[in-house]
Design an enzyme around this catalytic site. Structure first.
Site, short mmCIF file in Angstrom:
data_model
loop_
_atom_site.label_atom_id
_atom_site.label_comp_id
_atom_site.label_asym_id
_atom_site.label_seq_id
_atom_site.Cartn_x
_atom_site.Cartn_y
_atom_site.Cartn_z
N ASP A 30 0.79 -1.16 0.04
CA ASP A 30 -0.03 -0.16 -0.04
C ASP A 30 0.89 1.38 0.05
OD1 ASP A 30 -3.04 0.28 0.92
OD2 ASP A 30 -1.94 2.13 1.02
N CYS A 268 -19.57 1.77 -1.43
CA CYS A 268 -19.64 1.04 -2.71
C CYS A 268 -21.10 0.98 -3.34
CB CYS A 268 -19.52 -0.44 -2.58
SG CYS A 268 -17.59 -0.75 -2.03
N1 LIG Z 1 -14.87 -2.17 0.93
C1 LIG Z 1 -15.73 -3.15 0.37
O1 LIG Z 1 -16.48 -3.77 1.34
C2 LIG Z 1 -15.35 -3.80 -1.12
C3 LIG Z 1 -14.59 -2.94 -1.82
N2 LIG Z 1 -14.72 -3.30 -3.15
C4 LIG Z 1 -14.10 -2.75 -4.06
O2 LIG Z 1 -12.44 -2.78 -3.76
C5 LIG Z 1 -11.86 -1.49 -4.16
C6 LIG Z 1 -11.21 -0.83 -2.78
O3 LIG Z 1 -12.28 -0.66 -1.78
P1 LIG Z 1 -11.87 -0.34 -0.39
O4 LIG Z 1 -10.84 -1.42 0.17
O5 LIG Z 1 -13.15 -0.32 0.27
O6 LIG Z 1 -10.95 1.14 -0.50
P2 LIG Z 1 -10.00 1.67 0.74
O7 LIG Z 1 -9.77 3.10 0.35
O8 LIG Z 1 -10.51 1.47 1.86
O9 LIG Z 1 -8.67 0.90 0.06
C7 LIG Z 1 -7.58 1.39 -1.05
C8 LIG Z 1 -6.49 1.22 -0.56
O10 LIG Z 1 -5.43 1.34 -1.59
C9 LIG Z 1 -4.42 2.20 -1.56
N3 LIG Z 1 -3.94 2.57 -2.64
C10 LIG Z 1 -4.07 3.61 -3.51
N4 LIG Z 1 -3.28 3.79 -4.44
C11 LIG Z 1 -2.49 2.83 -4.33
C12 LIG Z 1 -1.31 2.14 -5.23
N5 LIG Z 1 -0.86 3.06 -6.12
N6 LIG Z 1 -0.50 1.43 -4.95
C13 LIG Z 1 -0.94 0.64 -3.78
N7 LIG Z 1 -1.80 1.01 -2.89
C14 LIG Z 1 -2.60 1.96 -3.18
C15 LIG Z 1 -4.77 2.97 -0.40
O11 LIG Z 1 -4.02 3.88 0.19
C16 LIG Z 1 -6.00 2.30 0.37
O12 LIG Z 1 -5.40 1.80 1.47
C17 LIG Z 1 -12.90 -0.46 -4.43
O13 LIG Z 1 -13.00 -0.65 -6.03
C18 LIG Z 1 -13.97 -1.07 -4.08
O14 LIG Z 1 -15.27 -0.87 -4.89
C19 LIG Z 1 -15.29 -4.50 -3.55
C20 LIG Z 1 -16.10 -5.22 -2.67
C21 LIG Z 1 -16.22 -5.06 -1.12
O1 LIG Z 2 -19.14 -3.83 -3.41
C1 LIG Z 2 -18.98 -3.68 -2.03
O2 LIG Z 2 -18.11 -3.08 -1.71
C2 LIG Z 2 -19.90 -4.26 -1.34
O3 LIG Z 2 -21.16 -3.62 -1.25
C3 LIG Z 2 -22.20 -4.05 -0.29
O4 LIG Z 2 -21.58 -4.60 0.99
P1 LIG Z 2 -21.45 -3.29 2.01
O5 LIG Z 2 -21.53 -2.09 1.45
O6 LIG Z 2 -20.25 -3.67 3.08
O7 LIG Z 2 -22.81 -3.32 2.96
P2 LIG Z 2 -24.11 -3.80 2.91
O8 LIG Z 2 -24.69 -4.72 3.92
O9 LIG Z 2 -24.54 -4.32 1.43
O10 LIG Z 2 -25.18 -2.60 3.23
C4 LIG Z 2 -24.91 -1.36 2.26
C5 LIG Z 2 -25.83 -0.40 2.96
O11 LIG Z 2 -27.03 -0.70 2.54
C6 LIG Z 2 -28.05 -0.51 3.91
N1 LIG Z 2 -29.26 -1.76 3.89
C7 LIG Z 2 -28.73 -2.86 3.97
C8 LIG Z 2 -29.98 -3.91 3.83
C9 LIG Z 2 -31.15 -3.37 4.10
O12 LIG Z 2 -32.19 -4.30 3.97
N2 LIG Z 2 -31.37 -1.99 3.95
C10 LIG Z 2 -30.30 -1.19 4.00
O13 LIG Z 2 -30.62 -0.15 4.22
C11 LIG Z 2 -27.10 -0.86 4.83
O14 LIG Z 2 -27.25 0.05 6.12
C12 LIG Z 2 -25.85 -0.14 4.22
O15 LIG Z 2 -25.60 1.56 4.36
C13 LIG Z 2 -22.59 -5.58 -0.86
O16 LIG Z 2 -23.38 -6.22 0.07
C14 LIG Z 2 -21.36 -6.49 -0.87
O17 LIG Z 2 -21.62 -7.67 -1.51
C15 LIG Z 2 -20.25 -5.69 -1.88
O18 LIG Z 2 -18.96 -6.42 -2.26
#
Ligand SMILES: NC(=O)C1=CN([C@@H]2O[C@H](COP(=O)(O)OP(=O)(O)OC[C@H]3O[C@@H](n4cnc5c(N)ncnc54)[C@H](O)[C@@H]3O)[C@@H](O)[C@H]2O)C=CC1
Ligand SMILES: O=C(O)[C@H]1O[C@H](OP(=O)(O)OP(=O)(O)OC[C@H]2O[C@@H](n3ccc(=O)[nH]c3=O)[C@H](O)[C@@H]2O)[C@H](O)[C@@H](O)[C@@H]1O
Length: 441
Positions: A30, A268
């Protein structure tokens, strides 16, 4: 297998630790030195249940390390791209600059036969573009979208509902020889979940990228559907929670993700549906996704509605009124405040003249960084001192369990707004509270 994970945020840090748990040798990279230092010390840089224990356990094996130096990715066979893809300021589309810079930084360290596995959520077409740019490196690009939920991230990574591989394919959609080789490597990475019979969908790049945004769009639509029903319930005196129970018994509909309330937020769902609309526009098929505009609008109207409810219970104005807001994170069991409905409503009320005190079990630090001028309290009882109205905005278990009699001893007026429809109205009313909720009497 030796694996690199580029980007160690909410997704990457969990992915890195889980890959080590599955027996692989993992280097997490990172650009944020503070995050890397914490992870290298075996500490989670954010709140995620189970992650601290998993980091300790996997660090102790010697198989997991973290670095700010991309050169440390050299020698890994599979490189997971997990950097952020936030919404571009003032536009709907996704900001791909982090993907671009991580990808370019990684390229010099790739060897023939390596796999670069994209996990970030990206607009369809991104994988095709990155794959072209690997020509000459001998590495193969695959798209391997991630579906974990914050709060359940460890479990979701170790025991996913499904795995999706988007492979390079020929004109007839058949994986190329490089695609087959890349699949074999990913099968090795995910040997444990695959042995547990996790469903695997092997497809092309475009489908794999679309699967991710389609899934999040469906989830967002389901939430906005029930919140639209909540608007109808408010107009008719019906109860949206009973309605959700009743339609949810139909297996074709299902009760999950039908919880009406303040709506969806987080890093997301909101940005993904917007980026999807933007991409559809670029592809000349914007009509296909105009419904997502409505999904977004319904969602945002809930935030306005709860401020209106506060005004109603305060006899027409919140100016100068003390409001206790319980919850700042976008959902319980997370400290993530990105596009949090709770924080957005608290800020709205503050901007409209209320004196807001905000509390959260885990997200006060992140909320404070965003809204330093807001007043914060450590507990619900402290936040509610002299409150004219209390708003439950994020359904942490400790707020669901609140005792109406105990809370009554500190507030100025017994008025509660249940922004997540999780309290028992009868119990609160019996304790003398004015109880109002979103979509139920
Ligand atoms: N947070 C979640 O629950 C989920 C996120 N995603 C997707 O995954 C991706 C990442 O999301 P998050 O982890 O939530 O974001 P985040 O902002 O928490 O993490 C991203 C990380 O990448 C690092 N970074 C940025 N530029 C970089 C580089 N050039 N080299 C190495 N590291 C670098 C940042 O410092 C940061 O720690 C997004 O596209 C999001 O939509 C998909 C599924 C679940
Ligand atoms: O792409 C992503 O980052 C992720 O986005 C969501 O996951 P997350 O954002 O962690 O949380 P959720 O449980 O989906 O909730 C999302 C939002 O919807 C709201 N929500 C959820 C369920 C519901 O019945 N009603 C409602 O208002 C929650 O309060 C929250 O603000 C998806 O559920 C994941 O499958 C996906 O990987």
């Amino acid at each position: 297998m030796r694996i690199s994970v580029i980007g160690c945020g909410y997704l990457g840090a969990v992915h890195a630790a889980c890959m080590a748990k599955l027996g692989h040798e993992v280097i997490g990279i990172d650009v944020d030195p503070r995050k890397v230092a914490a992870l290298e010390a075996g500490e989670a840089p954010f709140f995620e249940p189970g992650l601290p224990e998993l980091l300790k356990e996997t660090k102790a094996t010697g198989r997991l390390s973290f670095s700010t130096d991309m050169a440390d990715a050299a020698g890994a066979q599979v490189h997971f791209l997990c950097v952020g893809t936030p919404q571009v300021h003032g536009e709907f589309r996704a900001d791909l600059s982090y993907v671009e810079s991580a990808f370019e930084a990684l390229k010099p360290y790739l060897s023939g036969g390596d796999v670069v596995a994209g996990k970030s959520t990206v607009p369809v077409g991104t994988a095709e573009n990155l794959a072209d740019r690997l020509t000459g490196t001998g590495a193969t690009l695959v798209w391997n979208p991630e579906f974990l939920r914050e709060g359940f991230a460890v479990k979701d990574t170790l025991h996913p509902d499904r795995l999706v591989y988007g492979l390079p394919t020929d004109d007839e959609g058949v994986p190329t020889a490089e695609g087959d080789a890349a699949k074999a490597l990913l099968d090795e990475v995910y040997a444990t979940p695959l042995a547990d019979r996790t469903p695997l969908v092997v497809t092309d790049y475009a489908t794999a990228q679309l699967v991710k945004v389609a899934a999040n769009s469906f989830l967002a639509t389901k939430i906005s559907f029930i919140n639209a029903m909540a608007e109808l319930c408010e107009a008719t005196g019906a109860d949206v929670t009973r309605l959700a129970d009743a339609i949810g018994y139909d297996a074709r509909i299902g009760r999950r993700f039908l919880n009406a309330g303040l709506g969806f937020g987080g890093g997301c769902l909101p940005k993904d549906i917007r980026a999807f609309m933007a991409r559809a526009g670029e592809l000349g098929v914007s009509d296909a996704l105009t419904f997502l505009r409505e999904v977004d609008s319904i969602n945002m109207r809930r935030r306005v509605r709860v401020v209106d409810l506060a005004r109603e219970v305060c006899h027409g104005s919140i100016v100068g009124r003390r409001v206790a807001v319980l919850g700042a994170s976008f959902k319980p069991d997370s400290d993530d405040v990105r596009d949090s409905p709770a924080l957005s409503v608290a800020a709205q009320m503050q901007l409209q003249g209320a004196h807001v005190t905000l509390t959260d079990p885990q997200a006060i630090g992140n909320a404070q960084a965003k809204w330093p001028e807001m007043k914060f309290a450590a507990t619900a009882l402290e936040a509610a001192v002299d409150a004219d109205v209390v708003l439950l905005a994020t359904e942490w278990q400790e707020y669901r369990d609140l005792d109406p009699d105990a809370l009554a001893t500190v507030v100025a007026h017994k008025r509660i707004l249940d922004g997540r429809n999780v309290l028992d109205p009868a119990r609160w009313r019996a304790a003398g509270w004015t109880y109002r909720a979103l979509g139920r009497p």
